[in-house]
Structures are given as C-alpha cells and as structure tokens.
Design an enzyme around this catalytic site. Structure first.
Site, short mmCIF file in Angstrom:
data_model
loop_
_atom_site.label_atom_id
_atom_site.label_comp_id
_atom_site.label_asym_id
_atom_site.label_seq_id
_atom_site.Cartn_x
_atom_site.Cartn_y
_atom_site.Cartn_z
N TRP A 55 0.82 -1.22 0.00
CA TRP A 55 0.00 0.00 0.00
C TRP A 55 0.85 1.27 0.00
O TRP A 55 0.31 2.37 -0.10
CB TRP A 55 -0.93 0.00 1.22
CG TRP A 55 -2.07 -0.99 1.11
CD1 TRP A 55 -2.39 -1.76 0.02
CD2 TRP A 55 -3.04 -1.29 2.12
NE1 TRP A 55 -3.50 -2.53 0.30
CE2 TRP A 55 -3.92 -2.26 1.58
CE3 TRP A 55 -3.25 -0.86 3.43
CZ2 TRP A 55 -4.99 -2.79 2.31
CZ3 TRP A 55 -4.32 -1.38 4.15
CH2 TRP A 55 -5.18 -2.34 3.60
N HIS A 109 12.86 -2.20 -1.14
CA HIS A 109 11.98 -1.75 -2.23
C HIS A 109 12.68 -0.62 -2.99
O HIS A 109 13.40 0.18 -2.40
CB HIS A 109 10.64 -1.27 -1.65
CG HIS A 109 9.64 -0.96 -2.72
ND1 HIS A 109 9.64 0.25 -3.38
CD2 HIS A 109 8.66 -1.71 -3.26
CE1 HIS A 109 8.68 0.23 -4.30
NE2 HIS A 109 8.06 -0.95 -4.24
N GLU A 165 11.76 2.16 -4.02
CA GLU A 165 11.55 3.52 -3.47
C GLU A 165 12.45 3.76 -2.26
O GLU A 165 12.94 4.88 -2.05
CB GLU A 165 10.06 3.72 -3.14
CG GLU A 165 9.26 3.89 -4.43
CD GLU A 165 7.83 3.42 -4.35
OE1 GLU A 165 7.28 3.25 -3.25
OE2 GLU A 165 7.24 3.19 -5.44
N GLY A 179 4.70 1.81 -10.94
CA GLY A 179 3.84 2.99 -10.90
C GLY A 179 3.77 3.75 -12.21
O GLY A 179 3.29 4.88 -12.26
N GLY A 221 1.34 -2.71 -6.32
CA GLY A 221 1.23 -1.41 -5.67
C GLY A 221 -0.14 -0.80 -5.93
O GLY A 221 -1.12 -1.10 -5.26
P1 PGA Z 1 2.87 -0.65 -8.93
O1 PGA Z 1 3.91 -0.80 -7.69
O2 PGA Z 1 2.06 -1.92 -8.95
O3 PGA Z 1 2.04 0.56 -8.57
O4 PGA Z 1 3.68 -0.49 -10.15
C1 PGA Z 1 4.58 -2.01 -7.44
C2 PGA Z 1 5.49 -1.87 -6.25
O5 PGA Z 1 6.12 -0.80 -6.10
O6 PGA Z 1 5.62 -2.79 -5.41
#
Ligand code: PGA
Length: 260
Positions: free
Chosen positions: A18, A104, A106, A182, A242
C-alpha cells in the site's frame, strides 16, 4: 494467529504494497470490503503491507481471517535504539507482522538504501522470524545497456551476504524493474521469466534444492488484466502489487486469478 514463517508460503503469493496510503480507518474499510470478495483458500498466499501505523487496525479487521497475512514495508537492522522514525524487526513481529519488504526500489532510490543496508535488514528480519521479501530490479538505463542480469545478481549477492545456507529457504524475492513501478509500463511475461530464471539459477547455486522453494514475485504495474499472463511464466511464483492493491475490487480480482 496470522501466519507462520516456518514453511514456505503456498504459491502463488499475491502481495499488496500500500506504500504511504491508507491510515487505520481506510485500512479497516478496505479489509471489510475485501474479505467477502476473496474467500479463504489454501492454494495461494495473500499478504498485505499497510503503513506500519495501520497494521494493528488491519489485523483487527481481519481477525476472522487467519489465512490473510500481514507485513511491514521496511524495518531497521538494529533491534532498538536512537533511530528516530524507524521500527525494529522484533517490534514489527510483536505488532503482528510476519513479513517485511526489504530494499523496495523507493527505499533504495528515494531514501538512499544501499545493498549493504538491504543485507542487514534481511538478516535482522530472519533473526526475528519475519520473512524478508527482498526487492530487486534494474533501472531503465541499466536495461537499455543490457545489464539486467548483472544488476539483479549484484543486488541478490549483496542481500545474501548475511544469509546462511539454511536460511535461504526462508526468503521471498520480488523482481521489480524500476521502470515498471507505478508507470503503467509492465515488463512482458518473457522479460519477467528471463529475470526470474537468472535469480533462480543463482539461488540454486547458492543453496541447492532449497533455492527452488524461494518464491520469486514479479512487481511493476500488475493489474487484473495482466496478472494471469505474468503468473503463467516459469519461476513467476507470485506478484507484488502497488497501485492496483489499493482498490478492494481490483486486488480481489488479482487475488482470485485463475479461479474462474
Ligand atoms: P505498482 O507498484 O504496482 O504501482 O507499479 C509495485 C510496487 O512498487 O511494489
């Protein structure tokens, strides 16, 4: 009690990340809506990674559903200490987490997590009976320059640095090409199969048959419309979702994939 880390989770593993969405009230609402849409079944594992502050509310809302698993999105490698804003593996476990995402993209790209930090986090998770879901993946530049295998193997090697031979069977990997997260761009099923094959090969080299039990998830713009094709690929043992995990209807459709 939600879950156990003793045996590998049944595959496919369908995980919802999330990210920084859904406080406790929204987490409760989501789980109330989701549960009737996805009935308990023993041929797959469904895991939610809510923000840590929403974990108790999420667990409470799913109290009747021990089949649903929960984790946190990150941990610190130290058990406790002067690390403002961080949470330790033991406290996440005590709060009901059984899994944690580690590395991850990010975290790596926005918050400066290095391969070494990822390794220490994976080791801390294992030491406190959390299953680490170790995320790996190349950037667009790295893909364009033909370095996918090199990059993901470097990340895997680094993450395995502090993991013993016997502990390999307790890992989960998530291949998440950075350019597909994303963005609406999904790796083709063939891209995923190739990368997963590279990772599987190295896991086998490292741990023999134990390397086969490690679920390797694909992540990056997974949706109800593409999940079946992705999961059909060899060594694609699940998905890390995500954006599409934020909506109970679409995440239930993903979780129910292949059930007609
Ligand atoms: P997404 O993100 O499905 O929005 O591309 C995947 C994730 O970052 O785990």
């Amino acid at each position: 009690m939600n879950g156990s880390t003793e045996s590998p989770p049944p595959r496919p593993v369908i995980a919802g990340n999330w990210k920084m969405h859904k406080g406790p009230s929204a987490a409760r609402l989501f789980l109330r809506d989701f549960q009737p849409r996805f009935r308990p079944r023993d041929d797959r594992t469904v895991i939610f990674f809510p923000p840590a502050v929403s974990l108790p509310a999420a667990l409470q809302a799913a109290a009747e559903r021990p089949d649903l698993q929960f984790g946190v999105q990150s941990i610190h490698w130290e058990a406790e200490g002067a690390f403002t804003g961080e949470i330790g593996a033991a406290m996440a476990r005590d709060a009901g987490a059984r899994f944690t995402l580690v590395g991850h993209s990010e975290r790596r790209h926005l918050f400066g997590e290095t391969d070494e930090m990822v390794a220490r986090k994976a080791a801390a998770a294992l030491a406190h009976e959390l299953t680490p879901v170790i995320c790996l993946g190349e950037t667009l530049d790295e893909r364009r320059s033909g370095r996918v295998a090199e990059v993901i193997l470097r990340q895997l090697e680094a993450a395995l640095e502090l993991v013993s031979h016997d502990e390999v069977a307790r890992l989960v990997l998530a291949y998440e090409p950075v350019w597909a997260i994303g963005t609406g761009e999904t790796a083709t099923p063939q891209d995923a199969v190739e990368a997963h094959g590279v990772l599987r090969g190295r896991l086998r080299e490292r741990a023999g048959d134990a390397g086969d039990v490690v679920p390797i998830l694909y992540g990056g713009s997974v949706k109800p419309g593409n999940v079946a094709d992705l999961l059909a690929g060899s060594d694609v043992d699940g998905v890390l979702v995500g954006g599409a995990s934020l909506d109970p209807v679409s995440f239930a459709a993903i979780a129910n994939t292949g059930t007609g």
